[in-house]
Design an enzyme around this catalytic site. Structure first.
Site, PDB file in Angstrom:
ATOM      1  N   ASP A 168      -9.169  -9.944   9.091  1.00  0.00           N
ATOM      2  CA  ASP A 168      -8.641  -8.591   8.798  1.00  0.00           C
ATOM      3  C   ASP A 168      -9.638  -7.469   9.079  1.00  0.00           C
ATOM      4  OD1 ASP A 168      -6.281  -7.172   7.770  1.00  0.00           O
ATOM      5  OD2 ASP A 168      -7.537  -6.606   6.078  1.00  0.00           O
ATOM      6  N   LYS A 211      -9.553  -2.594   1.815  1.00  0.00           N
ATOM      7  CA  LYS A 211      -9.269  -1.445   2.663  1.00  0.00           C
ATOM      8  C   LYS A 211     -10.048  -0.201   2.213  1.00  0.00           C
ATOM      9  CE  LYS A 211      -6.849  -3.567   5.620  1.00  0.00           C
ATOM     10  NZ  LYS A 211      -5.764  -4.400   5.344  1.00  0.00           N
ATOM     11  N   ARG A 231       3.265  -3.972  17.804  1.00  0.00           N
ATOM     12  CA  ARG A 231       4.652  -4.397  18.030  1.00  0.00           C
ATOM     13  C   ARG A 231       5.332  -3.357  18.898  1.00  0.00           C
ATOM     14  NH1 ARG A 231       6.960  -8.062  14.007  1.00  0.00           N
ATOM     15  NH2 ARG A 231       5.242  -8.647  12.638  1.00  0.00           N
ATOM     16  N   CYS A 269       0.972  -7.473  11.859  1.00  0.00           N
ATOM     17  CA  CYS A 269       1.256  -7.601  13.295  1.00  0.00           C
ATOM     18  C   CYS A 269       0.511  -8.765  13.930  1.00  0.00           C
ATOM     19  CB  CYS A 269       0.940  -6.299  14.018  1.00  0.00           C
ATOM     20  SG  CYS A 269       2.090  -4.986  13.599  1.00  0.00           S
ATOM     21  N   ASN A 316       6.392  -8.521   1.914  1.00  0.00           N
ATOM     22  CA  ASN A 316       4.927  -8.329   1.877  1.00  0.00           C
ATOM     23  C   ASN A 316       4.289  -9.195   0.799  1.00  0.00           C
ATOM     24  OD1 ASN A 316       2.496  -7.093   2.788  1.00  0.00           O
ATOM     25  ND2 ASN A 316       2.534  -5.687   1.048  1.00  0.00           N
ATOM     26  N   ARG A 358       2.090 -12.206  -0.630  1.00  0.00           N
ATOM     27  CA  ARG A 358       0.796 -12.574  -0.048  1.00  0.00           C
ATOM     28  C   ARG A 358       0.171 -13.776  -0.752  1.00  0.00           C
ATOM     29  NH1 ARG A 358      -1.588  -8.888   4.069  1.00  0.00           N
ATOM     30  NH2 ARG A 358       0.077  -7.377   4.372  1.00  0.00           N
ATOM     31  N   HIS A 390     -10.416  -2.551  11.651  1.00  0.00           N
ATOM     32  CA  HIS A 390      -9.316  -3.391  11.146  1.00  0.00           C
ATOM     33  C   HIS A 390      -9.088  -4.521  12.151  1.00  0.00           C
ATOM     34  CE1 HIS A 390      -4.893  -3.410   9.437  1.00  0.00           C
ATOM     35  NE2 HIS A 390      -5.636  -4.336   8.874  1.00  0.00           N
ATOM     36  N   GLY A 440       0.410 -20.042  18.612  1.00  0.00           N
ATOM     37  CA  GLY A 440      -0.572 -20.854  19.336  1.00  0.00           C
ATOM     38  C   GLY A 440      -0.594 -20.563  20.834  1.00  0.00           C
ATOM     39  N   ASP A 441       0.563 -20.196  21.368  1.00  0.00           N
ATOM     40  CA  ASP A 441       0.626 -19.936  22.808  1.00  0.00           C
ATOM     41  C   ASP A 441      -0.106 -18.659  23.205  1.00  0.00           C
ATOM     42  OD1 ASP A 441       2.031 -22.217  23.840  1.00  0.00           O
ATOM     43  OD2 ASP A 441       3.754 -21.528  22.674  1.00  0.00           O
ATOM     44  N   ASN A 442      -0.487 -17.850  22.231  1.00  0.00           N
ATOM     45  CA  ASN A 442      -1.305 -16.668  22.561  1.00  0.00           C
ATOM     46  C   ASN A 442      -2.653 -17.081  23.151  1.00  0.00           C
ATOM     47  OD1 ASN A 442       0.717 -14.941  21.705  1.00  0.00           O
ATOM     48  ND2 ASN A 442      -0.049 -14.861  19.599  1.00  0.00           N
ATOM     49  N   SER A 445      -1.141  -3.579  10.343  1.00  0.00           N
ATOM     50  CA  SER A 445      -0.797  -4.485   9.252  1.00  0.00           C
ATOM     51  C   SER A 445       0.462  -5.289   9.590  1.00  0.00           C
ATOM     52  CB  SER A 445      -0.569  -3.681   7.976  1.00  0.00           C
ATOM     53  OG  SER A 445      -1.732  -2.947   7.675  1.00  0.00           O
ATOM     54  N   ARG A 504       0.845  -1.194   0.000  1.00  0.00           N
ATOM     55  CA  ARG A 504       0.000   0.000   0.000  1.00  0.00           C
ATOM     56  C   ARG A 504       0.882   1.247   0.000  1.00  0.00           C
ATOM     57  NH1 ARG A 504      -1.744   0.725   4.394  1.00  0.00           N
ATOM     58  NH2 ARG A 504      -1.101  -1.114   5.541  1.00  0.00           N
ATOM     59  N   TYR A 551      -1.188  -3.661  -7.025  1.00  0.00           N
ATOM     60  CA  TYR A 551      -0.976  -4.361  -5.751  1.00  0.00           C
ATOM     61  C   TYR A 551      -2.269  -4.433  -4.930  1.00  0.00           C
ATOM     62  CZ  TYR A 551      -0.180  -5.341  -0.969  1.00  0.00           C
ATOM     63  OH  TYR A 551      -0.341  -5.895   0.269  1.00  0.00           O
ATOM     64  N   GLY A 552      -2.511  -5.565  -4.326  1.00  0.00           N
ATOM     65  CA  GLY A 552      -3.700  -5.884  -3.536  1.00  0.00           C
ATOM     66  C   GLY A 552      -4.426  -4.734  -2.860  1.00  0.00           C
TER      67      GLY A 552
HETATM   68  P1  GTP Z   1      -2.223  -7.772   7.475  1.00  0.00           P
HETATM   69  O1  GTP Z   1      -2.740  -8.814   6.551  1.00  0.00           O
HETATM   70  O2  GTP Z   1      -1.159  -6.922   6.862  1.00  0.00           O
HETATM   71  O3  GTP Z   1      -3.304  -6.922   8.068  1.00  0.00           O
HETATM   72  O4  GTP Z   1      -1.394  -8.522   8.649  1.00  0.00           O
HETATM   73  P2  GTP Z   1      -1.827  -9.386   9.917  1.00  0.00           P
HETATM   74  O5  GTP Z   1      -2.103  -8.489  11.075  1.00  0.00           O
HETATM   75  O6  GTP Z   1      -2.870 -10.367   9.560  1.00  0.00           O
HETATM   76  O7  GTP Z   1      -0.452 -10.133  10.287  1.00  0.00           O
HETATM   77  P3  GTP Z   1      -0.055 -11.683  10.174  1.00  0.00           P
HETATM   78  O8  GTP Z   1      -0.868 -12.557  11.074  1.00  0.00           O
HETATM   79  O9  GTP Z   1      -0.005 -12.055   8.743  1.00  0.00           O
HETATM   80  O10 GTP Z   1       1.426 -11.664  10.777  1.00  0.00           O
HETATM   81  C1  GTP Z   1       2.452 -10.906  10.187  1.00  0.00           C
HETATM   82  C2  GTP Z   1       3.794 -11.319  10.721  1.00  0.00           C
HETATM   83  O11 GTP Z   1       3.800 -11.316  12.151  1.00  0.00           O
HETATM   84  C3  GTP Z   1       4.209 -12.702  10.279  1.00  0.00           C
HETATM   85  O12 GTP Z   1       5.552 -12.661   9.845  1.00  0.00           O
HETATM   86  C4  GTP Z   1       4.088 -13.528  11.518  1.00  0.00           C
HETATM   87  O13 GTP Z   1       5.015 -14.582  11.519  1.00  0.00           O
HETATM   88  C5  GTP Z   1       4.328 -12.541  12.660  1.00  0.00           C
HETATM   89  N1  GTP Z   1       3.580 -12.928  13.865  1.00  0.00           N
HETATM   90  C6  GTP Z   1       2.255 -13.184  13.934  1.00  0.00           C
HETATM   91  N2  GTP Z   1       1.886 -13.560  15.193  1.00  0.00           N
HETATM   92  C7  GTP Z   1       3.014 -13.530  15.933  1.00  0.00           C
HETATM   93  C8  GTP Z   1       3.293 -13.803  17.315  1.00  0.00           C
HETATM   94  O14 GTP Z   1       2.426 -14.153  18.109  1.00  0.00           O
HETATM   95  N3  GTP Z   1       4.587 -13.637  17.713  1.00  0.00           N
HETATM   96  C9  GTP Z   1       5.565 -13.246  16.850  1.00  0.00           C
HETATM   97  N4  GTP Z   1       6.800 -13.107  17.329  1.00  0.00           N
HETATM   98  N5  GTP Z   1       5.342 -12.988  15.541  1.00  0.00           N
HETATM   99  C10 GTP Z   1       4.088 -13.122  15.089  1.00  0.00           C
HETATM  100  C1  SPV Z   2      -2.859  -4.607   5.366  1.00  0.00           C
HETATM  101  O1  SPV Z   2      -1.893  -3.986   4.910  1.00  0.00           O
HETATM  102  O2  SPV Z   2      -3.379  -4.329   6.481  1.00  0.00           O
HETATM  103  C2  SPV Z   2      -3.434  -5.740   4.616  1.00  0.00           C
HETATM  104  C3  SPV Z   2      -2.988  -5.965   3.255  1.00  0.00           C
HETATM  105  O3  SPV Z   2      -4.304  -6.431   5.122  1.00  0.00           O
HETATM  106  S1  SPV Z   2      -3.664  -4.836   2.136  1.00  0.00           S
HETATM  107  O4  SPV Z   2      -4.793  -5.463   1.476  1.00  0.00           O
HETATM  108  O5  SPV Z   2      -2.613  -4.536   1.204  1.00  0.00           O
HETATM  109  O6  SPV Z   2      -4.103  -3.656   2.830  1.00  0.00           O
HETATM  110 MN    MN Z   3      -4.810  -5.702   7.207  1.00  0.00          MN
END
Ligand code: GTP
Ligand code: SPV
Ligand code: MN
Length: 597
Positions: free
Chosen positions: A281, A210, A409, A254, A376, A378, A230, A504-506, A252, A72, A201-202
């Site tokens: 999402d 979005k 983060r 995270c 990034n 996907r 979000h 998973g531990d979350n 995003s 984006r 791009y997506g």
């Molecule tokens: P968008 O699609 O951009 O909105 O992202 P998202 O919030 O869905 O993030 P996603 O779950 O794809 O995680 C993005 C990155 O964070 C990946 O590289 C994961 O490996 C890392 N990640 C996700 N959960 C954890 C976690 O609990 N701990 C750590 N250390 N990394 C994590």
């Molecule tokens: C984000 O960036 O939060 C995503 C991917 O979920 S995108 O569709 O590019 O916004």
């Molecule tokens: Mn997102």
């Protein structure tokens, strides 16, 4: 070609855009498998997509975007409301007339020699009172194929619109020349209109996501008394069969997709705990008949981050990508024509094509510090592929939300988990969210920035009004409002290593959250809010990961000095909103300051 609706508002607008962009032909997308298959063939023939190994990855395709077009573009994204103050200080703004005047010549004749596809789509289950209709016009088959996975497309989408309504979102996309200097992602909230040009791009071009489901929908939600967030949505089933739904907003890349599909640790699965995914999402939330807040996932698929996804970190996401998926900007393993990305396994293919298209020895290439897949990159996967998809996924009423979670983060400041004192304090907690930036948007990575409710890039109106809307929703929901929490999976040790095992531990943190939301768990009060007592986080089986009671204590620790610095950062950030900042949030900030002493 057959038009799929008699709605004169749709037909008139499509004709106007056709006259502007001058395509050779116009094709209405009916969503039939026949039509989609013909489009896949055409896209394969012109090299836009590539066929992957159909035995290992049936129905899967590969696409590579331009090297300058991989995320984006927030600096080229605009909210064009009539008054600048309605876009607010956190959005790029331009007067709508000025923007139309600037972009119209760019769209003039842009589709000459191309086909314009008319994609009717529904955000949300067709027939749901929470669903909304959009129409996207595009000259990209890749967009059509992705919209087919991500939304509910075809003639059925018009069912929710009726024969005369004007209430649909008009999306116009052209890849034009993919010229980064003339790339624009523009929203006209007051016209229900989105114009996107010069990207493939997506997030810039799948206009239901979005652009509509967050930027336009957040504006609609404010006017109509609901919320577009979000947020992922998941259900946690306890051994007695009771399911508690929570939603969570993280910026995003995270961890939303990961949390939404998590597999609980052995100690939980053996007792009968299960996690069900409703969305990964975006959530649309509205007060239901019983007074509680209900959420639907307006999407129909996952546009997930590939790197880091593996059997262990996110088995369910990986499974979701095993068929009928489009991979974008990952690497190709030429030995068997499958895909690879950093973190899939520890064996980069020797015979690889990296994301930009060069053939490389993947082992040597990555050993030199290069990435085979774009950070990034996907996958676009149908939600129904997910082994843990909730049976409520298509429920037009949505699911009742018991807890809402914010997170980001943060290497040091934010503790593993805390609960807001009440709704208004929870709105404050969301408003002060901050997170290190990721590769999901172009620009620097790893810089801490304020990202309220993970909506900084996605709020379609003045963020101060958005805070007020959150406060108003709390008033409306009263004591039926979900409880609000904040989490941080990303605290690091002195070597920069993540302390908490995450993934998973979350579940161990979610466990405390749902018990707390039900009023069944203890808490200690800190300067930030309620926290679990360290012994109330279940760490059974985590010794091998180095997690002891001491470490949990540490993860929950609130560093008063850091938080005093944080307060100055918040004050600075709040200045952006001037007089519009709700008094309630100023009061919350003073209250935090005095709790810190
Ligand atoms: P968008 O699609 O951009 O909105 O992202 P998202 O919030 O869905 O993030 P996603 O779950 O794809 O995680 C993005 C990155 O964070 C990946 O590289 C994961 O490996 C890392 N990640 C996700 N959960 C954890 C976690 O609990 N701990 C750590 N250390 N990394 C994590
Ligand atoms: C984000 O960036 O939060 C995503 C991917 O979920 S995108 O569709 O590019 O916004
Ligand atoms: Mn997102």
């Amino acid at each position: 070609m057959l038009k799929l609706t008699n709605n004169p508002n749709v037909i008139k607008w499509v004709e106007q855009m056709e006259a502007l962009t001058k395509p050779d032909q116009v094709v209405w997308i009916d969503g039939s498998e026949e039509q989609l298959e013909a489009l896949r063939k055409e896209s394969l023939a012109n090299g836009e997509i590539q066929l992957l190994n159909q035995e290992k990855l049936p129905g899967c395709y590969y696409h590579r975007t331009a090297v300058n077009d991989v995320a984006r573009v927030e600096d080229r994204t605009f909210i064009c409301s009539k008054r600048q103050e309605d876009a607010g200080s956190t959005n790029n703004w331009c007067d709508p007339k000025e923007m139309y005047d600037k972009l119209t010549p760019m769209y003039d004749g842009v589709m000459k020699g191309r086909t314009m596809y008319v994609i009717p789509y529904s955000m949300g289950p067709i027939g749901s009172s929470l669903a909304k209709v959009g129409v996207e016009l595009t000259d990209s088959i890749y967009v059509v194929l992705n919209m087919h996975i991500m939304t509910r497309i075809g003639a059925d989408a018009f069912k929710n619109l009726g024969d005369s309504s004007d209430d649909f979102v008009r999306g116009l996309h052209s890849k034009a020349d993919i010229d980064p200097e003339n790339r624009y992602i523009v929203h006209f909230p007051e016209d229900n209109t989105i114009w996107s040009i010069n990207s493939g791009y997506g997030g810039n071009v799948l206009l239901g996501k979005k652009c509509f489901a967050l930027r336009i929908a957040s504006y609609q939600g404010k006017n109509e008394g609901w919320m577009a967030e979000h947020m992922l949505i998941l259900g946690i089933e306890k051994p007695n069969g009771e399911v508690t739904y929570v939603s969570a907003a993280f910026p995003s890349a995270c961890g939303k997709t990961n949390l939404a599909m998590l597999i609980p640790p052995e100690g939980y699965t053996s007792k009968g705990y299960k996690v069900w995914t409703v969305g990964d999402d975006i959530a649309w939330l509205k007060k239901g008949k019983d007074g509680r807040l209900y959420a639907i996932n307006p999407e129909n698929g996952f546009f997930g981050v590939a790197p880091g996804t593996n059997k262990k970190s996110n088995f369910n996401a990986l499974e979701s990508t095993m068929k009928n998926t489009i991979f974008t900007n990952v690497a190709i393993n030429n030995d068997d024509n499958t895909v690879w990305w950093e973190g899939l396994d520890k064996n980069p293919p020797e015979n690889a094509t990296e994301w930009k298209g060069s053939k490389v020895n993947g082992k040597e290439y990555t050993a030199e510090g290069n990435k085979l897949a774009h950070p990034n990159s996907r996958f676009t996967a149908p939600a129904r592929n997910c082994p843990c998809i909730s049976k409520e996924f298509d429920n037009p009423e949505g699911v009742p939300i018991s807890a809402m979670i914010f997170g980001g983060r943060r290497a040091k400041t934010a503790p593993l988990v805390y609960q807001a004192l009440d709704w208004a304090h929870g709105v404050f907690v969301g408003s002060i969210m901050a997170s290190e930036t990721t590769a999901a948007a172009s620009g620097a990575v790893g810089v801490v920035r304020r990202d309220p409710m993970a909506m900084l890039p996605f709020c379609g109106y003045n963020m101060a009004d958005y805070f007020q809307h959150w406060l108003d929703m709390g008033e409306m929901l009263g004591d039926k409002a979900p409880k609000i929490f904040n989490v941080n999976w990303f605290r690091t040790d002195d070597n920069g290593k993540f302390i908490w095992p995450g993934f998973g531990d979350n579940m161990r943190v979610l466990d405390w959250i749902i018990e707390r939301a039900a009023g069944d768990a203890d808490a200690a009060e800190t300067a930030l809010g309620y926290e679990p007592k360290p012994e109330d986080i279940n760490i059974e089986g985590l010794a091998a990961d180095g997690i002891t009671l001491e470490v949990v204590k540490d993860l929950l620790n609130v560093d008063i000095d850091l938080w005093k610095e944080e307060v100055s950062g918040i004050k600075e950030f709040y200045k952006k909103f001037g007089d519009k900042l709700p008094q309630e949030l100023k009061d919350q900030l003073s209250a935090l300051e005095s709790r810190l002493g």
